[in-house]
Design a protein around this motif. Structure first.
Motif, short mmCIF file in Angstrom:
data_model
loop_
_atom_site.label_atom_id
_atom_site.label_comp_id
_atom_site.label_asym_id
_atom_site.label_seq_id
_atom_site.Cartn_x
_atom_site.Cartn_y
_atom_site.Cartn_z
N MET A 1 0.86 -1.20 0.00
CA MET A 1 0.00 0.00 0.00
C MET A 1 0.88 1.24 0.00
O MET A 1 1.91 1.28 0.69
N GLU A 87 -9.00 5.96 5.65
CA GLU A 87 -8.74 5.42 4.31
C GLU A 87 -7.40 4.71 4.24
O GLU A 87 -7.28 3.62 3.69
N HIS A 88 -6.37 5.33 4.82
CA HIS A 88 -5.02 4.77 4.71
C HIS A 88 -4.77 3.64 5.70
O HIS A 88 -4.18 2.62 5.32
N ILE A 90 -7.09 1.90 7.68
CA ILE A 90 -8.07 0.80 7.76
C ILE A 90 -8.38 0.29 6.36
O ILE A 90 -7.99 -0.81 6.00
N SER A 91 -9.08 1.11 5.56
CA SER A 91 -9.40 0.71 4.18
C SER A 91 -10.02 1.91 3.46
O SER A 91 -10.57 2.81 4.11
N PRO A 92 -9.98 1.93 2.12
CA PRO A 92 -10.66 3.00 1.39
C PRO A 92 -12.14 3.08 1.70
O PRO A 92 -12.71 4.17 1.75
N THR A 382 -9.77 4.09 14.29
CA THR A 382 -8.63 4.38 13.41
C THR A 382 -7.34 4.49 14.20
O THR A 382 -6.28 4.02 13.76
#
Length: 461
Positions: A1, A87-88, A90-92, A382
């Motif tokens: 990522m 977003e970064h 955990i997930s988009p 988060t």
């Protein structure tokens, strides 16, 4: 990522004109508004004098939230803030849902503030329809936000300064009356009349926390404004250290003295309980002056909230989750499209004031509450992902600001917020909060899943 630098890079272009004093006042300006001057009446109705405990619990949650946010913001200052972090780290999908849920909540909170403005103006102009004031002040504050972030910061600073001075004056006057002149019917004995300190039991006190959390909404605006701060790391750290303490003092001291002057059962919702205090004390012109202050308080909160919603929409647009036009900047570095679409709450407020003028404030508060509380909950979640991953990706480095008691206090914050959210389902006044909020989140998820599936299908040969 990819690392977080790519997210920060795509959100560049905003002008960095906010100083640390303005950052602090932005947070105070957003949090000292209808939640204190009008929302406190709802909380008192639930909890009675034990509303002091309700607001103390809310302040504790706010303190934990600010600790988590400050750690992440000092490491990654950007306008997307906790939505970009989700977003970064955990997930988009998480980043998408958090940003849209928060945007929707605060857009309606803007509408709630301007609805309150209509009620305050009725103090002087009872014959004028509230929607006229809603329309007038909506246009004025949209124009301020559209000018430049520097103009926004200056207006918000002075709005908030007036509020701070007024609240300090209220505390001094009320303290003089309670501890000095002590007229008949005034004193801490009022804490024990009409059912005592816990007239509705511990359940009423806990329900009061719901309103307390909503009152503290906009503490998180410091993190969003970091993307336009002159020295974001220094400004965020300084603002964090002063904002929570000031808010706790303002809220708890003013409420404690107010309840000593006005019995809790008389703090209705037809006007600000703070104005009622001045009417009871019969200080010439004081009630009208304080009504003017609470009017400015709502305008200030509205101004601050319109700012943070526009920046959250700007972040969504730059991330590809909203039309590209919403992130285009004017020559002064202002996302005019994002501001325009974030005025939606004002339009909703105007319609509600025409259709249901008596219930408009309660309806706006209930609907707006879920997204805001969900965003606070996701800040804690988060942070649980952030700390261990950041340390793995930056071996040998130290975080410039560290939230204490990790992970225990972060978990405590998440559990308390989850408890508050679930509680709304069991209250008559906020029953619609989850009934509207959960389907709203489900629609967001379905829209994103469809968009990802469609996008994947489109590029697949």
């Amino acid at each position: 990522m990819a690392n977080f630098d790519s997210i920060q890079q795509r959100e560049t272009g905003l002008q960095q004109h906010l100083n640390s004093a303005q950052m602090t006042m932005i947070a105070i300006g957003g949090a000292i508004g209808t939640g204190l001057f009008m929302g406190s009446a709802f909380a008192i109705g639930f909890a009675g004098p034990s509303v002091l405990i309700s607001y103390a619990i809310g302040a504790f949650i706010g303190l934990l939230l600010m600790g988590c946010l400050a750690e992440m913001t000092v490491a990654h200052p950007t306008s997307g803030s906790f939505g970009a972090y989700a977003e970064h780290y955990i997930s988009p999908l998480a980043g998408f849902v958090v940003r849209y849920a928060y945007w929707g909540a605060v857009v309606l909170a803007v509408g709630m503030e301007v609805t309150a403005v209509g009620k305050y103006m009725a103090y002087w102009f009872p014959a004028v329809d509230p929607w006229i004031w809603v329309a007038l002040f909506s246009v004025l504050l949209a124009a301020v936000n559209a000018t430049s972030v520097k103009a926004f910061g200056q207006v918000e600073y002075w709005f908030s300064m007036v509020k701070v001075i007024a609240i300090v004056a209220f505390i001094l006057i009320a303290a003089y009356v309670v501890f000095g002149t002590r007229p008949k019917g005034v004193g801490f004995d009022n804490y024990w009349v009409d059912g005592g300190f816990f007239p509705n039991g511990w359940w009423g006190t806990w329900v009061g926390v719901i309103v307390a959390i909503f009152s503290y909404l906009s503490l998180e605006s410091i993190a969003i404004a970091a993307g336009e701060a002159q020295n974001p790391k220094q400004a965020v750290t300084r603002a964090f250290r002063t904002t929570v303490l000031r808010l706790v003092l303002f809220y708890l001291l003013s409420l404690a003295l107010m309840l000593a002057v006005v019995p809790w059962s008389h703090a209705g919702t037809d006007k600000s309980p703070f104005v009622k205090v001045m009417e009871i004390l019969q200080i010439p012109g004081a009630a009208a002056a304080l009504n003017f202050v609470v009017l400015l308080a709502s305008l200030s909160a509205m101004n601050s909230q319109l700012y943070v919603t526009s920046r959250m929409m700007f972040s969504l647009s730059r991330g590809g989750y909203a039309p590209k036009g919403l992130s285009r900047l004017s020559k002064n570095g202002v996302p005019l499209g994002a501001i325009a679409v974030s005025c939606l709450g004002m339009a909703v407020a105007m319609v509600l004031n025409v259709l249901k003028p008596e219930q408009s404030l309660e309806l706006m508060m209930s609907i707006a509450m879920f997204g805001a509380m969900f965003a606070w909950f996701m800040v804690f979640v988060t942070h649980l992902f952030f700390r261990p991953r950041w340390l793995r990706e930056h071996p040998g480095q130290k975080l410039e600001f560290r939230m204490w008691g990790f992970p225990v206090l972060t978990l405590v914050g998440a559990l308390l917020m989850a408890g508050v959210i679930v509680t709304t389902l069991f209250t008559q006044e906020f029953h619609t909060t989850m009934l509207v909020g959960v389907p709203f989140l489900m629609v967001l998820v379905l829209v994103l899943v469809y968009a990802l599936w469609y996008r994947k299908k489109k590029v697949t040969p």
